[in-house]
Design a protein around this motif. Structure first.
Motif, PDB file in Angstrom:
ATOM      1  N   ILE A   1      -9.074   7.098 142.362  1.00 38.71           N
ATOM      2  CA  ILE A   1     -10.024   6.967 143.469  1.00 38.71           C
ATOM      3  C   ILE A   1      -9.294   7.380 144.736  1.00 38.71           C
ATOM      4  O   ILE A   1      -8.753   6.564 145.443  1.00 38.71           O
TER       5      ILE A   1
ATOM      6  N   ARG B   1     -12.073   0.342 148.354  1.00 41.58           N
ATOM      7  CA  ARG B   1     -12.759   0.919 147.195  1.00 41.58           C
ATOM      8  C   ARG B   1     -12.129   0.536 145.863  1.00 41.58           C
ATOM      9  O   ARG B   1     -12.760   0.635 144.815  1.00 41.58           O
ATOM     10  N   GLN B   2     -10.864   0.075 145.911  1.00 44.36           N
ATOM     11  CA  GLN B   2     -10.247  -0.404 144.666  1.00 44.36           C
ATOM     12  C   GLN B   2     -10.985  -1.647 144.131  1.00 44.36           C
ATOM     13  O   GLN B   2     -10.849  -2.000 142.973  1.00 44.36           O
TER      14      GLN B   2
ATOM     15  N   SER C   1      -6.945   0.103 149.355  1.00 42.38           N
ATOM     16  CA  SER C   1      -8.224   0.534 149.905  1.00 42.38           C
ATOM     17  C   SER C   1      -9.328  -0.392 149.395  1.00 42.38           C
ATOM     18  O   SER C   1      -9.292  -0.844 148.252  1.00 42.38           O
TER      19      SER C   1
ATOM     20  N   ALA D   1     -14.389  -2.246 144.636  1.00 49.13           N
ATOM     21  CA  ALA D   1     -15.835  -2.040 144.778  1.00 49.13           C
ATOM     22  C   ALA D   1     -16.593  -2.351 143.482  1.00 49.13           C
ATOM     23  O   ALA D   1     -17.810  -2.538 143.514  1.00 49.13           O
ATOM     24  N   ASN D   2     -15.885  -2.407 142.347  1.00 51.87           N
ATOM     25  CA  ASN D   2     -16.570  -2.747 141.097  1.00 51.87           C
ATOM     26  C   ASN D   2     -16.127  -4.105 140.582  1.00 51.87           C
ATOM     27  O   ASN D   2     -16.076  -4.352 139.382  1.00 51.87           O
TER      28      ASN D   2
ATOM     29  N   GLY E   1      -9.541   6.026 149.199  1.00 44.39           N
ATOM     30  CA  GLY E   1      -9.657   5.204 147.994  1.00 44.39           C
ATOM     31  C   GLY E   1      -8.365   4.830 147.309  1.00 44.39           C
ATOM     32  O   GLY E   1      -8.370   4.064 146.348  1.00 44.39           O
TER      33      GLY E   1
ATOM     34  N   THR F   1     -11.781   4.352 154.672  1.00 47.37           N
ATOM     35  CA  THR F   1     -12.738   4.950 153.732  1.00 47.37           C
ATOM     36  C   THR F   1     -12.036   5.624 152.561  1.00 47.37           C
ATOM     37  O   THR F   1     -12.677   5.961 151.572  1.00 47.37           O
TER      38      THR F   1
ATOM     39  N   ASN G   1     -17.038  -6.231 149.301  1.00 45.06           N
ATOM     40  CA  ASN G   1     -15.772  -6.148 148.556  1.00 45.06           C
ATOM     41  C   ASN G   1     -14.798  -7.271 148.902  1.00 45.06           C
ATOM     42  O   ASN G   1     -13.733  -7.363 148.290  1.00 45.06           O
TER      43      ASN G   1
END
Ligand code: ARG
Ligand code: ZN
Length: 503
Positions: free
Chosen positions: A496, A305-306, A303, A308-309, A291, A289, A251
């Motif tokens: 998320i 995870r923001q 985070s 991750a795509n 989100g 961990t 990421n």
């Protein structure tokens, strides 16, 4: 927040003139500031203007030690008062003299100064403490996230209780000096400008940060960990500092491709909402961990995870929009969360529109169409969602829909005038949902109470007439609209996340 400087002579005068006639006239400050969503949050009887936090943190053991100095003013004849805090306190002094104190419950620290404080008196409150924040649980919940290399304090509606004593409510904003000593292999990130980085002995380094504009306690953040740091200056000369955990793996690239656009996004927001209100910019991505993201003042928390795509500039737009809507102009009480989230989400819609992706109208149509009338989505009232629904998707999406309805009612010229005028009118202050309604009526010269009632306060889907008027029913195929381009990233900003907590 008292922005008036207390000069030494005024300080002496306050002491000389305000000697208590009788201690019996003095009473304790309330243990809450009076927010019905979170009765224990904040306290009554005084107002803090400045926090000086001088801390030491050891990631290996999670031991946080420190001295907090609060500069406050009594707002009543005060016999004792509370701070919100959870760690173990060893000493409290008020105006130099030792005070008695007791920790009552999990987050209240009750302080009785040796000399009662007359209304208007300045108070320098020194609290010495040490503890492991990860051991503190309030209703089984924690705002302190340990990471493989450190820890992060970033949560809403509160996180301060885990790491410093405060009047923990957005109604009492203050300026901050946060100085943290950490082992040499990690750094300490906080709000505002990094004033200095100094070695302490051979194994430690002290990072000193300063945030010099009024700041709510939940917007005060601390992250300790191993970071790659980028620095820059805006065209106006403000320092930009971004920090990326060295541990972001796949990421890392997409996080940088998003957050390195902070200056550009802030320039665009400045055109919309007026001058940037603070002394620094940036963002940080620790290796947590969770989100969600949070609009921590001057330096939002993101985070991993923001990202991750792939890149996600939309979340940067959201958190930077909060610097005007949420941080400079803050909620009066937590029920006013729409004055933060409705506008931060709508800012993402405006960015989408400007980028030539879905227009705000298309996004509004989609929100309306994708929630049928019996969807519980419509039972949440963005204007007063309840503590348990404070961060419900409806506060964001229906909240933004309300703004699209307003835009269609008053037209673009007035709408954008409204958006720019609000952060100026309530700069560094607090506002209620009702304040926005009145303000919009004043500026537009139109009666808008019923429009806002429909979109913010009714626990039902606004019916066809209201929706047609707001032009969200133009699409005949309502119910089967295709998902607009960019929708997923817009929605990810708040969806998320592990679920927020209930007090
Ligand atoms: N204000 C934050 C945002 O705009 C939401 C934080 C919600 N808290 C949580 N634990 N999910 O994205
Ligand atoms: Zn938000």
């Amino acid at each position: 927040m008292h922005r008036r400087l207390i000069v030494p002579s005024a300080l002496a005068a306050a002491f000389l003139l305000a000697i208590p006639a009788s201690a019996a006239d003095f009473s304790p400050g309330a243990p809450g500031i009076g927010d019905p969503y979170y009765p224990a949050s904040g306290n009554g009887g005084y107002d803090v203007s400045h926090y000086d936090l001088r801390l030491k943190y050891q990631p290996k053991t999670d031991l946080l030690e420190g001295t907090a100095t609060l500069i406050a003013t009594a707002k009543q004849d005060l016999s004792r008062f509370n701070l919100d805090f959870g760690l173990k306190v060893s000493e409290v002094r008020v105006n130099g003299k030792k005070a008695t104190f007791k920790a009552s419950g999990t987050q209240e620290l009750e302080i009785t100064p040796a000399t009662p404080l007359p209304k208007g008196a300045p108070a320098a409150i020194v609290v010495k403490y040490a503890g492991k924040p990860s051991e503190l649980k309030i209703n089984d919940w924690t705002a302190w996230a340990r990471t493989p290399d450190g820890a992060v304090a970033a949560q809403e509606p509160d996180s301060a209780v885990w790491w410093f004593p405060s009047n923990d409510h957005p109604l009492d904003k203050a300026t901050y000096d946060v100085s943290v000593q950490v082992p040499n292999d990690v750094q300490a990130i906080s709000n505002g400008v990094l004033q200095s980085t100094r070695p302490v002995g051979k194994d430690w380094t002290r990072y000193s940060w300063r945030s010099n504009k009024p700041q709510a306690s939940y917007l005060t953040t601390l992250a300790v960990g191993k970071f790659d740091i980028t620095t820059d200056k805006t065209a106006d000369g403000l320092p930009v500092l971004n920090a990326y955990s060295k541990d972001l793996g796949d990421n890392a690239g997409s996080a940088r491709a998003s957050i390195e656009r902070t200056t550009e996004v802030a320039e665009w927001l400045t055109e919309l909402y007026g001058p940037y209100p603070f002394n620094a910019l940036g963002g940080y991505v620790p290796n947590v961990t969770s989100g969600f993201a949070l609009e921590t003042q001057t330096r939002p928390f993101y985070s991993p995870r923001q990202f991750a795509n792939g890149s996600n500039v939309s979340v940067v737009v959201h958190e930077l929009a909060h610097q005007w809507y949420g941080d400079s102009v803050s909620v009066h009480g937590w029920k006013d969360i729409w004055v933060n989230e409705g506008f931060a989400r709508y800012s993402q819609w405006l960015w989408s529109e400007k980028e030539g992706e879905a227009s705000a109208q298309e996004l509004a149509d989609y929100v309306y169409a994708s929630h049928p009338a019996d969807d519980p989505f419509w039972t949440v009232k963005p204007g007063d969602p309840g503590a348990e629904n404070q961060f419900d998707i409806a506060v964001y999406d229906r909240g933004a829909l309300a703004l699209q309805a307003l835009r269609n009612e008053v037209g673009d010229d007035v709408f954008f005038e409204l958006l720019k005028g609000w952060p100026a009118k309530y700069k560094y202050g607090n506002a209620k949902v009702g304040d926005f309604v009145r303000y919009a009526e004043e500026v537009s010269g139109k009666p808008l109470a019923s429009l806002f009632d429909t979109w913010l306060y009714q626990p039902t889907r606004p019916g066809a007439p209201a929706a047609a008027k707001a032009e969200v029913l133009r699409a005949p195929g309502a119910g089967k609209l295709a998902q607009p381009k960019g929708w997923k990233k817009i929605a990810a900003t708040n969806s998320i996340h592990e679920h927020g907590h209930d007090h």
